[in-house]
Design an enzyme around this catalytic site. Structure first.
Site, PDB file in Angstrom:
ATOM      1  N   GLY A  12       8.528 -37.596   3.265  1.00 58.81           N
ATOM      2  CA  GLY A  12       7.318 -36.881   3.690  1.00 58.81           C
ATOM      3  C   GLY A  12       7.584 -35.393   3.855  1.00 58.81           C
ATOM      4  N   GLY A  38       4.302 -39.865   1.487  1.00 59.24           N
ATOM      5  CA  GLY A  38       5.487 -39.172   0.971  1.00 59.24           C
ATOM      6  C   GLY A  38       5.485 -39.188  -0.551  1.00 59.24           C
ATOM      7  N   VAL A  59       8.533 -49.663   7.350  1.00 58.67           N
ATOM      8  CA  VAL A  59       9.165 -49.857   8.665  1.00 58.67           C
ATOM      9  C   VAL A  59       8.522 -50.964   9.494  1.00 58.67           C
ATOM     10  CG1 VAL A  59      10.167 -47.542   8.935  1.00 58.67           C
ATOM     11  CG2 VAL A  59       7.815 -47.991   9.736  1.00 58.67           C
ATOM     12  N   ILE A  63      14.888 -54.216   8.954  1.00 57.96           N
ATOM     13  CA  ILE A  63      15.862 -53.904   7.892  1.00 57.96           C
ATOM     14  C   ILE A  63      17.250 -53.805   8.549  1.00 57.96           C
ATOM     15  CG2 ILE A  63      15.569 -51.379   8.054  1.00 57.96           C
ATOM     16  CD1 ILE A  63      15.853 -51.360   4.926  1.00 57.96           C
ATOM     17  N   THR A  92       2.605 -49.305  12.077  1.00 57.08           N
ATOM     18  CA  THR A  92       3.709 -48.410  11.706  1.00 57.08           C
ATOM     19  C   THR A  92       4.353 -47.823  12.953  1.00 57.08           C
ATOM     20  OG1 THR A  92       2.727 -47.902   9.572  1.00 57.08           O
ATOM     21  CG2 THR A  92       4.278 -46.280  10.452  1.00 57.08           C
ATOM     22  N   LYS A 105      20.012 -50.439  18.482  1.00 56.87           N
ATOM     23  CA  LYS A 105      20.720 -51.256  19.486  1.00 56.87           C
ATOM     24  C   LYS A 105      21.857 -52.032  18.818  1.00 56.87           C
ATOM     25  CE  LYS A 105      19.818 -55.376  22.129  1.00 56.87           C
ATOM     26  NZ  LYS A 105      18.843 -56.460  22.243  1.00 56.87           N
ATOM     27  N   TYR A 145      -3.407 -43.414  16.260  1.00 53.63           N
ATOM     28  CA  TYR A 145      -2.248 -42.518  16.183  1.00 53.63           C
ATOM     29  C   TYR A 145      -1.754 -42.185  17.586  1.00 53.63           C
ATOM     30  CZ  TYR A 145       0.448 -38.373  14.699  1.00 53.63           C
ATOM     31  OH  TYR A 145       1.436 -37.445  14.461  1.00 53.63           O
ATOM     32  N   TYR A 159      13.788 -49.406  25.897  1.00 52.09           N
ATOM     33  CA  TYR A 159      15.071 -49.773  25.256  1.00 52.09           C
ATOM     34  C   TYR A 159      16.229 -48.994  25.871  1.00 52.09           C
ATOM     35  CZ  TYR A 159      13.884 -52.982  21.459  1.00 52.09           C
ATOM     36  OH  TYR A 159      13.526 -54.093  20.751  1.00 52.09           O
ATOM     37  N   ARG A 186      -4.981 -31.622   6.555  1.00 44.22           N
ATOM     38  CA  ARG A 186      -4.712 -30.833   7.752  1.00 44.22           C
ATOM     39  C   ARG A 186      -5.134 -29.387   7.512  1.00 44.22           C
ATOM     40  NH1 ARG A 186       1.191 -33.135   9.377  1.00 44.22           N
ATOM     41  NH2 ARG A 186       1.252 -33.663   7.181  1.00 44.22           N
TER      42      ARG A 186
HETATM   43  P1  NAD Z   1       3.898 -37.014   6.317  1.00 48.62           P
HETATM   44  O1  NAD Z   1       2.674 -37.853   6.176  1.00 48.62           O
HETATM   45  O2  NAD Z   1       4.168 -35.983   5.276  1.00 48.62           O
HETATM   46  O3  NAD Z   1       5.204 -37.912   6.433  1.00 48.62           O
HETATM   47  C1  NAD Z   1       5.186 -39.235   6.876  1.00 48.62           C
HETATM   48  C2  NAD Z   1       6.129 -40.028   5.993  1.00 48.62           C
HETATM   49  O4  NAD Z   1       6.208 -41.380   6.500  1.00 48.62           O
HETATM   50  C3  NAD Z   1       5.633 -40.146   4.549  1.00 48.62           C
HETATM   51  O5  NAD Z   1       6.694 -39.939   3.659  1.00 48.62           O
HETATM   52  C4  NAD Z   1       5.103 -41.573   4.463  1.00 48.62           C
HETATM   53  O6  NAD Z   1       5.125 -42.094   3.162  1.00 48.62           O
HETATM   54  C5  NAD Z   1       6.054 -42.285   5.412  1.00 48.62           C
HETATM   55  N1  NAD Z   1       5.494 -43.527   5.954  1.00 48.62           N
HETATM   56  C6  NAD Z   1       4.259 -43.719   6.491  1.00 48.62           C
HETATM   57  N2  NAD Z   1       4.121 -45.001   6.892  1.00 48.62           N
HETATM   58  C7  NAD Z   1       5.308 -45.622   6.609  1.00 48.62           C
HETATM   59  C8  NAD Z   1       5.781 -46.939   6.788  1.00 48.62           C
HETATM   60  N3  NAD Z   1       5.007 -47.901   7.326  1.00 48.62           N
HETATM   61  N4  NAD Z   1       7.040 -47.248   6.369  1.00 48.62           N
HETATM   62  C9  NAD Z   1       7.836 -46.291   5.799  1.00 48.62           C
HETATM   63  N5  NAD Z   1       7.426 -45.022   5.605  1.00 48.62           N
HETATM   64  C10 NAD Z   1       6.174 -44.685   6.013  1.00 48.62           C
HETATM   65  O7  NAD Z   1       3.789 -36.340   7.762  1.00 48.62           O
HETATM   66  P2  NAD Z   1       4.720 -35.274   8.489  1.00 48.62           P
HETATM   67  O8  NAD Z   1       3.880 -34.130   8.859  1.00 48.62           O
HETATM   68  O9  NAD Z   1       5.956 -35.047   7.711  1.00 48.62           O
HETATM   69  O10 NAD Z   1       5.063 -36.059   9.841  1.00 48.62           O
HETATM   70  C11 NAD Z   1       6.296 -36.745   9.993  1.00 48.62           C
HETATM   71  C12 NAD Z   1       6.388 -37.309  11.399  1.00 48.62           C
HETATM   72  O11 NAD Z   1       6.279 -36.257  12.358  1.00 48.62           O
HETATM   73  C13 NAD Z   1       5.296 -38.328  11.735  1.00 48.62           C
HETATM   74  O12 NAD Z   1       5.848 -39.364  12.512  1.00 48.62           O
HETATM   75  C14 NAD Z   1       4.334 -37.522  12.548  1.00 48.62           C
HETATM   76  O13 NAD Z   1       3.614 -38.327  13.464  1.00 48.62           O
HETATM   77  C15 NAD Z   1       5.250 -36.552  13.275  1.00 48.62           C
HETATM   78  N6  NAD Z   1       4.527 -35.336  13.670  1.00 48.62           N
HETATM   79  C16 NAD Z   1       4.177 -34.400  12.739  1.00 48.62           C
HETATM   80  C17 NAD Z   1       3.460 -33.286  13.137  1.00 48.62           C
HETATM   81  C18 NAD Z   1       3.070 -32.201  12.164  1.00 48.62           C
HETATM   82  O14 NAD Z   1       2.393 -31.272  12.573  1.00 48.62           O
HETATM   83  N7  NAD Z   1       3.455 -32.239  10.920  1.00 48.62           N
HETATM   84  C19 NAD Z   1       3.077 -33.137  14.476  1.00 48.62           C
HETATM   85  C20 NAD Z   1       3.436 -34.133  15.370  1.00 48.62           C
HETATM   86  C21 NAD Z   1       4.172 -35.222  14.975  1.00 48.62           C
HETATM   87  N1  UDP Z   2      -9.859 -28.296  10.820  1.00 49.32           N
HETATM   88  C1  UDP Z   2     -10.810 -27.469  10.249  1.00 49.32           C
HETATM   89  N2  UDP Z   2     -10.968 -27.526   8.906  1.00 49.32           N
HETATM   90  C2  UDP Z   2     -10.234 -28.324   8.094  1.00 49.32           C
HETATM   91  C3  UDP Z   2      -9.256 -29.160   8.682  1.00 49.32           C
HETATM   92  C4  UDP Z   2      -9.105 -29.116  10.060  1.00 49.32           C
HETATM   93  O1  UDP Z   2     -11.495 -26.708  10.938  1.00 49.32           O
HETATM   94  O2  UDP Z   2     -10.442 -28.296   6.871  1.00 49.32           O
HETATM   95  C5  UDP Z   2      -9.661 -28.226  12.279  1.00 49.32           C
HETATM   96  C6  UDP Z   2      -9.661 -29.565  13.002  1.00 49.32           C
HETATM   97  O3  UDP Z   2     -10.965 -29.957  13.341  1.00 49.32           O
HETATM   98  C7  UDP Z   2      -8.786 -29.267  14.208  1.00 49.32           C
HETATM   99  C8  UDP Z   2      -7.788 -28.237  13.681  1.00 49.32           C
HETATM  100  O4  UDP Z   2      -8.366 -27.680  12.510  1.00 49.32           O
HETATM  101  O5  UDP Z   2      -9.555 -28.678  15.220  1.00 49.32           O
HETATM  102  C9  UDP Z   2      -6.431 -28.830  13.342  1.00 49.32           C
HETATM  103  O6  UDP Z   2      -6.652 -29.937  12.509  1.00 49.32           O
HETATM  104  P1  UDP Z   2      -5.466 -30.743  11.828  1.00 49.32           P
HETATM  105  O7  UDP Z   2      -6.097 -31.910  11.136  1.00 49.32           O
HETATM  106  O8  UDP Z   2      -4.624 -29.834  11.038  1.00 49.32           O
HETATM  107  O9  UDP Z   2      -4.549 -31.233  13.037  1.00 49.32           O
HETATM  108  P2  UDP Z   2      -4.834 -31.860  14.484  1.00 49.32           P
HETATM  109  O10 UDP Z   2      -6.306 -31.941  14.741  1.00 49.32           O
HETATM  110  O11 UDP Z   2      -4.211 -33.209  14.412  1.00 49.32           O
HETATM  111  O12 UDP Z   2      -4.176 -30.925  15.400  1.00 49.32           O
END
Ligand code: NAD
Ligand code: UDP
Length: 318
Positions: A12, A38, A59, A63, A92, A105, A145, A159, A186
């Site tokens: 991802g 991803g 996941v 595994i 997930t 663990k 989420y 844990y 996003r």
């Molecule tokens: P992303 O969607 O790009 O990455 C998520 C990855 O997880 C992808 O590669 C997807 O294919 C894989 N995945 C999803 N479900 C799966 C499953 N059941 N089994 C195996 N793989 C699975 O998102 P990201 O922005 O890279 O976020 C990564 C992590 O960080 C997530 O857990 C997300 O909740 C956390 N996070 C991200 C942000 C952010 O702003 N990017 C903020 C808070 C938390």
């Molecule tokens: N948002 C927006 N236009 C878009 C996508 C998102 O105005 O095309 C807004 C959304 O409503 C939120 C903020 O931008 O208030 C951040 O959204 P995002 O989905 O990036 O992340 P999150 O809400 O999970 O912080």
């Protein structure tokens, strides 16, 4: 002995940057992903590295693998993607955490959970500190989420208390950078792609809601510090405290792209948090970490990334 890292969600956006950073440390990387959000393209350049292995796996199923350190990042992070199949998102988060904690663990691995600022919901405390318990709607569109991540945190701490698993929990605030998907949904990727295509920029609501945007290299540095830190479980906030309204973000994207896009205002999604800003005092004190990339500089990188990607796809024959 070379450290073996298992990264779930490694193909991802954040996961692929983490894989890269661990390989740069000459450590081994097992990248596990089901490719829901991803992409192979995110890790294509790592496939030739003898220290890198790719495992296609979901996941929600157990595994058995050998690893010293587990980074549990598997979970779609964009509201559009995590709301696509909410039951799967909960599975997930919950079954993924159970399976990875069970693995940690069994093999004695240290395990880090990618938690989120969403555990604070629509926060009544500003900026958000780790001691704040949050304001989450348990039955709203974001709850698969938010609540999934909250249960995962509970599992991590249970844990730890019950089985002495060596846990780390980071609460990640909005992170952006290259390798977000074009159709990610996003705000940063949406605005940049819309601006580059001279399409209307979609502001949800009036654009006065705020977010604090962290560039991915800063985040990865914080994650690694947390994983390396002994005697500190967290939870710890990782994010950039510079807070912007969504309208300010749109204006900055237009300025940096020189786009002719106009702004259009759409309905605000249900339960969209109104304000979000991390208090990173704890990360500063315990990890000696703080972000260094200003939004303007990070956005320039993202714009260059999507510009190249969009040009490439336009050059492709139909
Ligand atoms: P992303 O969607 O790009 O990455 C998520 C990855 O997880 C992808 O590669 C997807 O294919 C894989 N995945 C999803 N479900 C799966 C499953 N059941 N089994 C195996 N793989 C699975 O998102 P990201 O922005 O890279 O976020 C990564 C992590 O960080 C997530 O857990 C997300 O909740 C956390 N996070 C991200 C942000 C952010 O702003 N990017 C903020 C808070 C938390
Ligand atoms: N948002 C927006 N236009 C878009 C996508 C998102 O105005 O095309 C807004 C959304 O409503 C939120 C903020 O931008 O208030 C951040 O959204 P995002 O989905 O990036 O992340 P999150 O809400 O999970 O912080």
């Amino acid at each position: 002995m070379c450290t073996v890292n298992l990264i779930t969600g490694g193909a991802g956006f954040i996961g692929s940057h983490l894989c890269e950073a661990l390989l740069e440390r000459d450590q081994e990387v097992l990248c596990l992903d089901n490719f829901f959000t991803g992409r192979k393209a995110n890790i294509q350049h790592l496939l030739g590295n003898p220290r890198f292995e790719l495992v296609r796996h979901d996941v929600i199923n157990p595994i058995v693998l050998e690893a010293d350190r587990i980074f549990n990042f598997a979970c779609p992070a964009s509201p559009v993607h995590y709301q696509h199949n909410p039951v799967k998102t909960i599975k997930t988060n919950v079954m993924g955490a159970l399976n990875m904690l069970g693995l940690a663990k069994n093999v004695g691995a240290r395990i880090l959970q990618a938690s989120t600022s969403e555990v604070y919901g629509d926060p009544a405390v500003h900026p958000q500190v780790e001691s704040y318990w949050g304001n989450v709607n348990p039955i709203g569109p974001r709850s698969c989420y938010d609540e999934g991540k909250r249960v995962a945190e509970s599992l991590f701490f249970d844990y730890h208390a019950q089985n002495h698993v060596d846990i780390r929990v980071v609460r990640i605030f909005n992170t952006y950078g290259p390798r977000m998907l074009v159709n990610d949904g996003r705000v940063v990727s949406n605005f940049v792609v819309q601006a580059l295509c001279n399409e209307p920029i979609t502001i949800y609501g009036e654009g006065n809601q705020t977010r604090s945007f962290c560039y991915v290299s800063d985040l990865v540095a914080g994650i690694l510090r947390m994983m390396d830190c002994d005697d500190f479980t967290g939870p710890v906030n990782l994010g950039n405290p510079a807070e912007f309204t969504i309208q300010e973000l749109a204006d900055l994207v237009i300025e940096l792209t020189g786009s002719a896009s106009e702004l259009v205002f759409k309905d605000l999604p249900e339960n969209d948090p109104t304000r979000r800003q991390p208090d990173i005092t704890l990360a500063r004190e315990r990890l000696g970490w703080e972000p260094s990339v200003p939004l303007r500089d990070g956005l320039a990188q993202v714009i260059a990334y999507f510009d190249a990607l969009l040009r490439q796809s336009n050059d492709m024959p139909d």
